[in-house]
Scaffold this motif. Sequence first.
Motif, PDB file in Angstrom:
ATOM      1  N   ILE A 214       0.860  -1.185   0.000  1.00 33.62           N
ATOM      2  CA  ILE A 214       0.000   0.000   0.000  1.00 33.62           C
ATOM      3  C   ILE A 214       0.900   1.241   0.000  1.00 33.62           C
ATOM      4  CG2 ILE A 214      -1.622   1.331   1.417  1.00 33.62           C
ATOM      5  CD1 ILE A 214      -2.660  -1.391   2.493  1.00 33.62           C
ATOM      6  N   GLY A 224       4.573   4.266   4.359  1.00 33.35           N
ATOM      7  CA  GLY A 224       3.495   3.279   4.327  1.00 33.35           C
ATOM      8  C   GLY A 224       3.856   2.025   3.552  1.00 33.35           C
ATOM      9  N   ARG A 226       6.552   0.288   3.465  1.00 34.34           N
ATOM     10  CA  ARG A 226       7.747  -0.426   3.912  1.00 34.34           C
ATOM     11  C   ARG A 226       7.533  -1.929   3.867  1.00 34.34           C
ATOM     12  NH1 ARG A 226       5.197   1.168   8.553  1.00 34.34           N
ATOM     13  NH2 ARG A 226       5.472  -0.150  10.398  1.00 34.34           N
ATOM     14  N   VAL A 227       8.578  -2.613   3.447  1.00 31.35           N
ATOM     15  CA  VAL A 227       8.551  -4.066   3.323  1.00 31.35           C
ATOM     16  C   VAL A 227       9.787  -4.606   4.037  1.00 31.35           C
ATOM     17  CG1 VAL A 227       7.232  -4.173   1.181  1.00 31.35           C
ATOM     18  CG2 VAL A 227       9.687  -3.842   1.059  1.00 31.35           C
ATOM     19  N   THR A 228       9.731  -5.874   4.410  1.00 32.91           N
ATOM     20  CA  THR A 228      10.870  -6.477   5.079  1.00 32.91           C
ATOM     21  C   THR A 228      11.650  -7.290   4.049  1.00 32.91           C
ATOM     22  OG1 THR A 228       9.455  -6.644   7.020  1.00 32.91           O
ATOM     23  CG2 THR A 228      11.558  -7.798   7.122  1.00 32.91           C
ATOM     24  N   ILE A 233      14.202  -3.044   6.980  1.00 36.81           N
ATOM     25  CA  ILE A 233      13.058  -2.294   6.458  1.00 36.81           C
ATOM     26  C   ILE A 233      13.489  -1.593   5.180  1.00 36.81           C
ATOM     27  CG2 ILE A 233      11.623  -0.251   6.847  1.00 36.81           C
ATOM     28  CD1 ILE A 233      11.365  -1.020   9.726  1.00 36.81           C
ATOM     29  N   LYS A 251       5.161 -13.040   3.732  1.00 37.43           N
ATOM     30  CA  LYS A 251       4.057 -13.126   4.686  1.00 37.43           C
ATOM     31  C   LYS A 251       3.774 -11.739   5.248  1.00 37.43           C
ATOM     32  CE  LYS A 251       2.323 -15.277   8.876  1.00 37.43           C
ATOM     33  NZ  LYS A 251       1.960 -13.987   9.472  1.00 37.43           N
ATOM     34  N   ASN A 252       4.855 -11.039   5.594  1.00 37.52           N
ATOM     35  CA  ASN A 252       4.703  -9.694   6.138  1.00 37.52           C
ATOM     36  C   ASN A 252       3.993  -8.782   5.135  1.00 37.52           C
ATOM     37  OD1 ASN A 252       6.654  -6.844   6.804  1.00 37.52           O
ATOM     38  ND2 ASN A 252       5.161  -7.688   8.209  1.00 37.52           N
ATOM     39  N   ASP A 255       0.323  -9.743   5.000  1.00 36.43           N
ATOM     40  CA  ASP A 255      -0.357  -9.280   6.220  1.00 36.43           C
ATOM     41  C   ASP A 255      -0.634  -7.788   6.140  1.00 36.43           C
ATOM     42  OD1 ASP A 255      -0.313 -11.768   7.382  1.00 36.43           O
ATOM     43  OD2 ASP A 255       1.530 -11.413   8.535  1.00 36.43           O
ATOM     44  N   ARG A 256       0.408  -7.029   5.784  1.00 33.73           N
ATOM     45  CA  ARG A 256       0.274  -5.571   5.779  1.00 33.73           C
ATOM     46  C   ARG A 256      -0.700  -5.089   4.705  1.00 33.73           C
ATOM     47  NH1 ARG A 256       3.243  -2.213   8.478  1.00 33.73           N
ATOM     48  NH2 ARG A 256       3.241  -0.747   6.750  1.00 33.73           N
ATOM     49  N   ILE A 259      -4.481  -4.607   5.775  1.00 30.89           N
ATOM     50  CA  ILE A 259      -4.854  -3.681   6.840  1.00 30.89           C
ATOM     51  C   ILE A 259      -6.168  -2.953   6.598  1.00 30.89           C
ATOM     52  CG2 ILE A 259      -3.209  -1.958   5.953  1.00 30.89           C
ATOM     53  CD1 ILE A 259      -2.928  -0.959   8.839  1.00 30.89           C
TER      54      ILE A 259
END
Lengths: 281, 482
Positions: A214, A224, A226-228, A233, A251-252, A255-256, A259
Amino acid sequence: MYRIVSAIFLAENIKKFEIEAPRIAKKRKAGQFVMLRLALNGERFPLTIADSDPEKGTITIIAQGAGKSTRALNRLEAGDAIADVVGPLGSPSHIENFGTAVSIGGGVGTAIAYPTAAALKAAGNYVITINGARTKELVILENEMKAVSDEAYITTDDGSYGFNGFVTQKLQEIIDSGRKIDFVLAIGPIPMMKAVAEVTRPFGIKTVVSLNPIMIDGTGMCGGCRVTVGNEIKFACVDGPEFDAHQVDFKNLADRNRIYLHEEKESDEAFAHKCRMTSKA
Amino acid sequence: MDATKITTKERLAIPRQVMPAQDPTLRIGNFEEVHLGLTPELAQMEALRCIQCKDPVCIQGCPVNIKIDQFIKLIAEGDFLGAARKVKEDNVLPAICGRVCPQEDQCEKVCVIGKKREPVAIGNLERFVGDYERITGQRIDPAIAPSTGRKIAVIGSGPAGLSCANDLAQLGHKVVVFEALHELGGVLMYGIPEFRLPKEIVRDELDGLRRMGIEFRTDVVVGRTITVDELLEEEGFDAAFIGVGAGLPWFMGIPGENLVGVLAANEFLTRVNLMKAYDFPTSDTPVFDCKGKSVAVFGGGNTAMDAIRTAKRLGAEHAYIVYRRSEAEMPAREEEIHHAQKEGIEFMLLTIPLEFIGDEKAILTGVKCQKMELGEPDESGRRKPVPVEGSEFLLPIDMAIISIGNGSNPLIKQTTPDIEVSRKDTIVVDINTMETSKENVYAGGDIVTGGATVILAMGAGRKAAAAINAKLAGVAQKLGER
């Protein structure tokens, strides 16, 4: 305002637009995106630039109607205008002659993979393209992809066209045939990109994915997106959107991206309701 | 009271006039401005408190050296428009600066009256003249010098860029301002909330700049859409000023920071202010639904206060400020801290977050914290917080907002490598002229200093404008001599 020069459906719910944006057309490189805002009160959302014509001063984008904004976009026609188009944003794709490169596009991800596949071809790679869709009617850019490929494959989940199965199965088949693959680009839904990363990981094939978190401003201000990646980050809008697939925490990202599911649904329903009202009138 | 006959003793006997404000219990239910502004009567009374020092030290306390004694005298005499004209000789945005400048650390801090009594409310008076001009519709547009034929690009439409553009336009230069976002104003629009700075005021000040002939172009990301080199070499600009502000927000680097529900203050405020998420779904952009939830902001600056007070207005039941030092060390303006306290914000001081905790869907449910105590002063001169053993506790929260500052946007650096940057990626300038290592390219504001204030950015913009003007005049003279 940015005028739409042409607008045609490539498949059900997937539409291609040529938009007047001379500065962006002149600057854009494969892998970069634009942020769009359709009108007052509209949200800002990113779309990858599929192509550009610096002479004509136009850029091409391809959108699949998913949420409110992309569905509203897909109702626009040639002659209509978009309030804001900003770009080209993001770091361009890293292009070099890797040797044999496989470009994989899943669904509308094919539109994002296309410019990079073309750039890989231009850089001298032997380009294999694998483009997957749920079914035959949803296959897009078949001819364009063929034009930039040494080998082009289509896969459909239901077997209605081309190879019967997923893009990962086709990729596995190519790898298992013993051919040396030097580079893989995979762009599509998160589960697909994750699956491709797992196919290439055991073979140590350099694999790149383009992420779609997003975004709000898209210029490196809000954080907004940001990814791992490799436990660090990263900001997709300035550090990406392309990253090493073997380092990405998918997965992160998934998940994000969930939202605002509830709000997106609310917005969608309000939009659908408004559309019904307009069509009645 | 007659301004010409009042004695110093009488002036000193007048108490500082209190600006009317919305009641805290009402204002937490709306986004309207907290302070309502001085009435002409209150402003005149406050202006009479100024003893008109022979050596007005307040002027040195102001980063743009507004002729404070003179404009206050005009207010005292009832010439409000004259006062506005006087302020605008040095500051084009009085209605904005009167609201957001930290006067208590600048002009009011050195006010002579303030030594024994409360200082003259210089900020409130500045705001009054700016508002008076706007509300009465009696615009004061500055005189514009004859055209010099020179063209300057201003990159970024925040406070630094706007003040630079204004001065250059007054000197007769053609100015084009480039803005990356779809709205002009930079941090004044996306960062500072409506209840502290109504957006209508920013738009009004921008209209004034347009009337001066300044051109604005939105949707242009310098470094991407066009580079600094292209502006100078292909688009015919004689000089460029970079005022692009702060960049990517910092995170704390603790576990769980990427859980759903943890976001940067920049994102939260941009959603609400710029994208009007408080009006969802009329506005397309959503923001985390704060109603009845627990929200914590980590940090103690003005942005932290803006964020938590915004969350409260969006309906948060518990709104916490979690800050690792004590109130005395908080970088936020005292006024903002007091407003927050009155609005029911819960301050958890001397507390640091250790880890964010989430559920099986990766949704934030709480934060593990630890209490701190103040030890010896550190390099910043503030007493360093040290952890208290065994003081860990869990604070249940639904949203966490990180507000610990910003890094620099890397775009200009990446695309204009001959502009020297510091270790922290801020642009290096000659502090006298604000010129960068690249000739004819100047910079100012947060991109040079790191996160600072609106007025410091404006001061930098003005300094650069003067230097650009001098340099262009020098070049013109040389050409004439040939």
